[in-house]
Scaffold this active site. Structure first.
Site, PDB file in Angstrom:
ATOM      1  N   ASP A 222      40.068  38.804  23.168  1.00 37.32           N
ATOM      2  CA  ASP A 222      39.424  38.168  22.004  1.00 37.32           C
ATOM      3  C   ASP A 222      39.854  38.851  20.707  1.00 37.32           C
ATOM      4  O   ASP A 222      40.074  38.191  19.681  1.00 37.32           O
ATOM      5  CB  ASP A 222      37.891  38.249  22.127  1.00 37.32           C
ATOM      6  CG  ASP A 222      37.382  37.518  23.362  1.00 37.32           C
ATOM      7  OD1 ASP A 222      38.034  36.544  23.793  1.00 37.32           O
ATOM      8  OD2 ASP A 222      36.337  37.936  23.907  1.00 37.32           O
TER       9      ASP A 222
ATOM     10  N   SER B  87      48.870  45.526  29.633  1.00 34.55           N
ATOM     11  CA  SER B  87      49.553  46.773  29.245  1.00 34.55           C
ATOM     12  C   SER B  87      51.050  46.572  29.000  1.00 34.55           C
ATOM     13  O   SER B  87      51.747  47.467  28.543  1.00 34.55           O
ATOM     14  CB  SER B  87      49.328  47.823  30.330  1.00 34.55           C
ATOM     15  OG  SER B  87      49.831  47.324  31.548  1.00 34.55           O
TER      16      SER B  87
END
Ligand code: RIB
Length: 286
Positions: A243, A214
């Site tokens: 990914d 974050s």
């Protein structure tokens, strides 16, 4: 310039839970879904959905056709996905109410790839082509050596991190895309600035992207450091956020975007991915 991703393909068994199961405990899941995953497969899907062609190499068992079909549906080249006698790799994934996950892997066919198969695959690639690797197949160190000899640009996402990674020929990697936990394991440092310094000291000719969840992401090399902030979104499932970021960053760099643009697009794509349950299915199209 071609992009080859030599990586894992997994069936993901996803269980929604209130809290992760703890030792000795038996809990009920509130939802179960069978999904398409594997860090390798997810990254190929992300590269393609970001707008660049990709060749995926890897292995599945007879039960893995669904994964190959999924890649084909997105026009990922699967000519080098081999049929193995070993069952397809799978992951048992718990997703809690905060959208965090914990993952148990069975390597299966991903862990049964031969050196001769790697030679066969690499025949079609040459100097300047990109090779993308994660740590879910048994063939990573061997492929790094072979790809390096060919002059390919080696991009390594050291995930999942294991002690054996430290014995890989990491000095031959051109670009590392890693998170803080992986950075800590590679350097022994726990503070972000120290991780960066230590990585540059250990691998002075490499480039790095350190993802910070974050808090965003930082690109750095010997002479440059560029940071971007993360997007604020409602988290449903963080699986494959890394990914998605990795695939989008690679594709955008390959398409000639600046590091700044590639970081910013990859961050937005990863943010979008966490708003949906699942791995490959949650990866957005550009
Ligand atoms: O990065 C997420 C992936 O990790 C999942 O799709 C799972 O298969 C494991 O490989």
């Amino acid at each position: 310039m071609k992009i080859l991703n030599f990586g894992s393909l997994n069936t993901d068994h996803v269980y929604k839970v209130k809290n992760f199961v703890t030792p000795g405990e038996t809990i009920k899941s509130t939802q179960y879904i069978k999904k398409v995953g594997g860090k390798g497969l997810n990254q190929s899907i992300a590269i393609k959905r970001a707008g660049h062609d990709v060749f995926h190499a890897g292995a599945v068992g007879e039960d893995g056709q669904m994964l190959v079909d999924f890649l084909k549906k997105d026009n990922v080249n699967t000519d080098n996905v081999k049929l193995s006698e070993i069952p397809t790799g799978h992951a048992i994934i718990q997703v809690d109410e905060k959208g965090e996950n914990c993952i148990l892997l069975y390597g299966g066919a991903n862990q049964n790839i031969s050196e001769s198969f790697a030679d066969e695959v690499l025949q079609d690639f040459s100097q300047g082509d990109y090779i993308v690797l994660q740590n879910e197949t048994n063939i990573v160190p061997c492929v790094i050596e072979k790809a390096y000899e060919k002059g390919m640009k080696i991009i390594f996402n050291p995930s999942p991190i294991t002690e054996t990674i430290l014995n890989f020929p990491l000095g031959k990697v051109s670009l590392f895309i890693l998170n803080e936990v992986e950075g800590e394991a590679l350097t022994g440092e726990s503070n972000e600035d120290k991780i960066i310094l230590s990585l540059l000291e250990k691998y002075p000719s490499a480039e790095f992207v350190l993802t910070l969840g974050s808090k965003g992401a930082i690109y750095f090399n010997k002479t440059q450091k560029i940071a971007v902030e993360a997007e604020k979104v409602e988290v449903v499932d963080t699986t494959a956020a890394g990914d998605t970021f990795t695939g989008y960053f690679i594709a955008n760099i390959a398409m000639g975007k600046s590091v700044n643009e590639a970081l910013s697009i990859a961050t937005k794509a990863a943010a979008k991915a966490v708003t949906t349950l699942g791995a490959a299915e949650s990866i957005p199209y550009m």
